[in-house]
Motif scaffolding. Structure first.
Motif, PDB file in Angstrom:
ATOM      1  N   PRO A   1      32.879 118.692   4.135  1.00  0.00           N
ATOM      2  CA  PRO A   1      34.200 118.692   3.511  1.00  0.00           C
ATOM      3  C   PRO A   1      34.979 119.995   3.595  1.00  0.00           C
ATOM      4  N   LEU A   2      34.340 121.153   3.414  1.00  0.00           N
ATOM      5  CA  LEU A   2      35.096 122.386   3.252  1.00  0.00           C
ATOM      6  C   LEU A   2      35.890 122.802   4.487  1.00  0.00           C
ATOM      7  N   PRO A   3      35.279 122.874   5.687  1.00  0.00           N
ATOM      8  CA  PRO A   3      36.074 123.314   6.824  1.00  0.00           C
ATOM      9  C   PRO A   3      37.296 122.452   7.095  1.00  0.00           C
ATOM     10  N   GLU A   4      37.234 121.161   6.688  1.00  0.00           N
ATOM     11  CA  GLU A   4      38.391 120.295   6.876  1.00  0.00           C
ATOM     12  C   GLU A   4      39.626 120.850   6.167  1.00  0.00           C
TER      13      GLU A   4
ATOM     14  N   ALA B   1      38.285 132.017   4.683  1.00  0.00           N
ATOM     15  CA  ALA B   1      37.535 130.953   5.361  1.00  0.00           C
ATOM     16  C   ALA B   1      36.192 131.481   5.835  1.00  0.00           C
ATOM     17  N   SER B   2      36.214 132.691   6.363  1.00  0.00           N
ATOM     18  CA  SER B   2      34.987 133.318   6.845  1.00  0.00           C
ATOM     19  C   SER B   2      34.006 133.524   5.696  1.00  0.00           C
ATOM     20  N   ILE B   3      34.504 134.023   4.561  1.00  0.00           N
ATOM     21  CA  ILE B   3      33.637 134.281   3.401  1.00  0.00           C
ATOM     22  C   ILE B   3      33.077 132.969   2.847  1.00  0.00           C
ATOM     23  N   MET B   4      33.940 131.967   2.667  1.00  0.00           N
ATOM     24  CA  MET B   4      33.514 130.724   2.034  1.00  0.00           C
ATOM     25  C   MET B   4      32.542 129.940   2.902  1.00  0.00           C
ATOM     26  N   ASN B   5      32.605 130.135   4.210  1.00  0.00           N
ATOM     27  CA  ASN B   5      31.693 129.410   5.094  1.00  0.00           C
ATOM     28  C   ASN B   5      30.459 130.212   5.471  1.00  0.00           C
ATOM     29  N   SER B   6      30.508 131.536   5.347  1.00  0.00           N
ATOM     30  CA  SER B   6      29.365 132.348   5.768  1.00  0.00           C
ATOM     31  C   SER B   6      28.503 132.821   4.601  1.00  0.00           C
ATOM     32  N   PHE B   7      29.107 133.133   3.458  1.00  0.00           N
ATOM     33  CA  PHE B   7      28.330 133.649   2.329  1.00  0.00           C
ATOM     34  C   PHE B   7      27.286 132.652   1.813  1.00  0.00           C
ATOM     35  N   PRO B   8      27.537 131.334   1.866  1.00  0.00           N
ATOM     36  CA  PRO B   8      26.465 130.416   1.458  1.00  0.00           C
ATOM     37  C   PRO B   8      25.153 130.638   2.202  1.00  0.00           C
ATOM     38  N   TYR B   9      25.235 131.161   3.423  1.00  0.00           N
ATOM     39  CA  TYR B   9      23.996 131.417   4.159  1.00  0.00           C
ATOM     40  C   TYR B   9      23.175 132.523   3.493  1.00  0.00           C
TER      41      TYR B   9
ATOM     42  N   VAL C   1      30.393 124.488  16.282  1.00  0.00           N
ATOM     43  CA  VAL C   1      30.727 123.078  16.499  1.00  0.00           C
ATOM     44  C   VAL C   1      30.698 122.288  15.191  1.00  0.00           C
ATOM     45  N   SER C   2      29.660 122.472  14.368  1.00  0.00           N
ATOM     46  CA  SER C   2      29.539 121.647  13.166  1.00  0.00           C
ATOM     47  C   SER C   2      30.592 121.989  12.122  1.00  0.00           C
ATOM     48  N   GLN C   3      30.976 123.265  12.022  1.00  0.00           N
ATOM     49  CA  GLN C   3      31.911 123.675  10.980  1.00  0.00           C
ATOM     50  C   GLN C   3      33.348 123.828  11.475  1.00  0.00           C
ATOM     51  N   TYR C   4      33.511 124.131  12.749  1.00  0.00           N
ATOM     52  CA  TYR C   4      34.851 124.492  13.221  1.00  0.00           C
ATOM     53  C   TYR C   4      35.359 123.644  14.389  1.00  0.00           C
TER      54      TYR C   4
ATOM     55  N   VAL D   1      18.655 131.878   9.382  1.00  0.00           N
ATOM     56  CA  VAL D   1      19.778 131.983   8.449  1.00  0.00           C
ATOM     57  C   VAL D   1      20.673 133.154   8.818  1.00  0.00           C
ATOM     58  N   LEU D   2      20.080 134.287   9.150  1.00  0.00           N
ATOM     59  CA  LEU D   2      20.871 135.440   9.556  1.00  0.00           C
ATOM     60  C   LEU D   2      21.670 135.134  10.824  1.00  0.00           C
ATOM     61  N   SER D   3      21.075 134.386  11.735  1.00  0.00           N
ATOM     62  CA  SER D   3      21.785 133.988  12.958  1.00  0.00           C
ATOM     63  C   SER D   3      22.954 133.071  12.636  1.00  0.00           C
ATOM     64  N   ALA D   4      22.702 132.096  11.752  1.00  0.00           N
ATOM     65  CA  ALA D   4      23.775 131.171  11.362  1.00  0.00           C
ATOM     66  C   ALA D   4      24.893 131.913  10.633  1.00  0.00           C
ATOM     67  N   PHE D   5      24.508 132.854   9.793  1.00  0.00           N
ATOM     68  CA  PHE D   5      25.503 133.670   9.090  1.00  0.00           C
ATOM     69  C   PHE D   5      26.364 134.431  10.095  1.00  0.00           C
ATOM     70  N   LEU D   6      25.726 135.024  11.091  1.00  0.00           N
ATOM     71  CA  LEU D   6      26.453 135.780  12.102  1.00  0.00           C
ATOM     72  C   LEU D   6      27.458 134.905  12.842  1.00  0.00           C
ATOM     73  N   VAL D   7      27.015 133.722  13.252  1.00  0.00           N
ATOM     74  CA  VAL D   7      27.904 132.817  13.982  1.00  0.00           C
ATOM     75  C   VAL D   7      29.029 132.334  13.071  1.00  0.00           C
ATOM     76  N   SER D   8      28.670 131.880  11.864  1.00  0.00           N
ATOM     77  CA  SER D   8      29.665 131.335  10.947  1.00  0.00           C
ATOM     78  C   SER D   8      30.697 132.383  10.550  1.00  0.00           C
ATOM     79  N   PHE D   9      30.245 133.620  10.356  1.00  0.00           N
ATOM     80  CA  PHE D   9      31.159 134.687   9.933  1.00  0.00           C
ATOM     81  C   PHE D   9      32.105 135.099  11.057  1.00  0.00           C
ATOM     82  N   THR D  10      31.624 135.076  12.293  1.00  0.00           N
ATOM     83  CA  THR D  10      32.431 135.578  13.409  1.00  0.00           C
ATOM     84  C   THR D  10      33.343 134.528  14.038  1.00  0.00           C
TER      85      THR D  10
END
Length: 509
Positions: free
Chosen positions: A51-54, A87-95, A309-312, A431-440
């Motif tokens: 829901p959120l990235p939408e 958007a970056s914070i809300m999608n990356s900080f959960p990691y 792909v999954s979030q953006y 998780v650190l990898s996912a955080f890096l991708v999601s944040f960037t």
């Protein structure tokens, strides 16, 4: 499964490979129930990604109230928007919450057991969803998501191991891939619910989307009294009678009590089931290799572009000028469901290694094509269609291979003595990898930053080639082997590419 004993050696024996229909007959009612129950622990994670990235690209529908509540007002355009940094914070900080969950999971699962970890998942989910529903600030909403992702950290550490310890070796791949199936089905459901609530212009729209996440922890709590504890964990605690009782419930009804006791005797003599090891053991002897294998697959699962792909994906479609970005996202999620279902039926036939290698090569090709299209300054409609097709096909083959397979490998590659600690290391790196991708990602594709567009495919394609190569060199084929067989194969330093057909040294009683 049966126990064979010749000249003082014993082994839990069973077929290494079976045709699909015969394999399905190996399911007992309890194994089937445990597969479903443990898999749905991952449902909320998949749903939460949806829901959120939408909200970042669809301000005209049900999530407009979400953007007005948590976004910024642009006086020039007279519209609200979620800025890229938020958007970056809300999608990356959960990691980061997921990372905390990982470190909480290991001691819970090791000392209190797998069942207690399920209770932790349930209550953490309830609190996290409640914080999101009552949020009045972006900070509170993000903290709620961090708690929900902490639940995911516990889930990914514990569930692959729990599933592997309860499933017969011949079904282990099929059972463990159900985690990914629940994740992708939940993503599809999230997209559908967003669409169904699209006529709502009030806070009810996004609150309904978030509140759906109460359902699965409620179901987990309701069915909790019916699940069994892992027999191997009980053995590690010296609780042999309870382990026998648990194993009895997992095996077929025609298996005699004598056979159950013989299997318990064999399992209890395996070094992997004799107590729990220290952190030093994680990086000692054959465990160093096993830790490296789990790290390769779990980091590779995330750093090759999954979060992009999954979030953006919908954001990407929108930036390419497509007005039907939501419908394209729905099609992509449906393809993902089909892909994981296909993998479920072939993972114990083709094996883990072949699926990972084939999927790695194919997904890298599609990303290179997408990157090439992205270098065109003014792409035509056809070229934009190619980019969208590449994203969808990447997602399909990713869900066929690198999405579900790492969970299978994670569940079976680690020694039972240190499985919680090994999984902790691997998932933390993931998780650190996912955080890096999601944040960037917002900065890589955002028009006000790098504005790479389709060229971002080159980055993830290169990483895909790297991790496919690492898989070729280091990840062996483990299908059809009991967890105790794998222990001895690693101890005997069987080369990676000889695992598939290697003869296993029998266990001396």
């Amino acid at each position: 499964m049966a126990v064979a004993e010749v000249d003082g050696v014993a082994e839990v024996v069973g077929p290494r490979s079976l045709p699909l229909l015969k394999r399905l007959k190996e399911f007992t009612s309890m194994v089937l129930f445990m597969t479903f129950y443990l898999a749905i622990t991952a449902w909320n994670y998949g749903y939460d990604v949806g829901p959120l990235p939408e909200a970042f690209v669809r301000p005209a529908d049900n999530l407009r109230s979400f953007i007005e509540r948590f976004g910024d007002y642009n006086a020039k355009t007279k519209t609200y928007a979620i800025p890229s940094y938020l958007a970056s914070i809300m999608n990356s900080f959960p990691y980061l919450g997921k990372l905390l969950g990982c470190w909480a999971a290991a001691p819970i699962a090791e000392r209190l057991g797998r069942k207690k970890a399920v209770l932790t998942i349930t209550f953490t989910s309830f609190v996290g969803v409640l914080l999101q529903l009552t949020a009045t600030t972006a900070a509170q909403f993000t903290i709620g998501r961090m708690l929900c992702y902490a639940m995911t950290g516990i889930c990914v550490i514990v569930m692959p191991a729990f599933m592997a310890e309860c499933a017969p070796a011949i079904l282990r791949g099929m059972v463990t891939t159900q985690l990914q199936l629940q994740i992708v089905v939940a993503q599809l459901v999230a997209a559908a619910i967003n669409y169904r609530t699209s006529t709502s212009k009030s806070d009810a729209g996004w609150r309904i989307s978030v509140g759906i996440q109460f359902i699965m922890p409620g179901l987990l709590l309701l069915l909790y009294p019916l699940i069994v504890e892992s027999p191997r964990w009980l053995l590690s605690q010296g609780r042999n009678d309870e382990a026998a009782s648990s194993l009895r419930k997992l095996r077929k009804k025609n298996v005699s009590d004598k056979a159950i006791q013989e299997e318990i005797a064999v399992l209890s003599h395996s070094d992997g089931n004799e107590g729990k090891g220290t952190w030093k053991e994680v990086f000692s002897g054959s465990n160093r290799r096993r830790t490296g294998i789990t790290a390769i697959v779990m980091v590779g699962q995330q750093i090759t572009g999954q979060a992009f792909v999954s979030q953006y994906a919908v954001v990407f479609y929108k930036k390419q000028g497509f007005t039907n970005s939501f419908e394209l996202g729905m099609i992509m999620q449906a393809l993902g469901v089909i892909a994981v279902i296909c993998t479920t039926f072939v993972v114990d036939s083709f094996g883990r290694r072949h699926i990972l290698l084939g999927g790695g090569v194919i997904t890298a090709i599609f990303l290179f094509i997408m990157g090439s299209m992205g270098t065109i300054s003014h792409p035509t409609g056809t070229q934009k269609n190619v980019m969208v097709a590449c994203v969808m096909l990447w997602f399909f083959f990713y869900l066929l291979s690198w999405a579900p397979m790492p969970y299978v490998v994670l569940g079976e590659a680690s020694s039972r003595r240190v499985v919680e600690k090994t999984n902790n290391i691997a998932v933390s790196l993931s998780v650190l990898s996912a955080f890096l991708v999601s944040f960037t990602v917002p900065y890589l594709i955002g028009a006000d930053y790098a504005n790479l567009g389709g060229k971002v495919g080159f980055i993830y394609a290169g990483l895909g080639v790297l991790f496919t190569s690492l898989t070729w060199w280091f990840v062996p084929e483990m299908k059809g082997r009991s967890l105790e067989e794998l222990d001895r194969m690693f101890e005997d330093r069987v080369p990676t590419r000889k695992f598939r057909n290697a003869e296993v040294r029998p266990l001396q009683l």
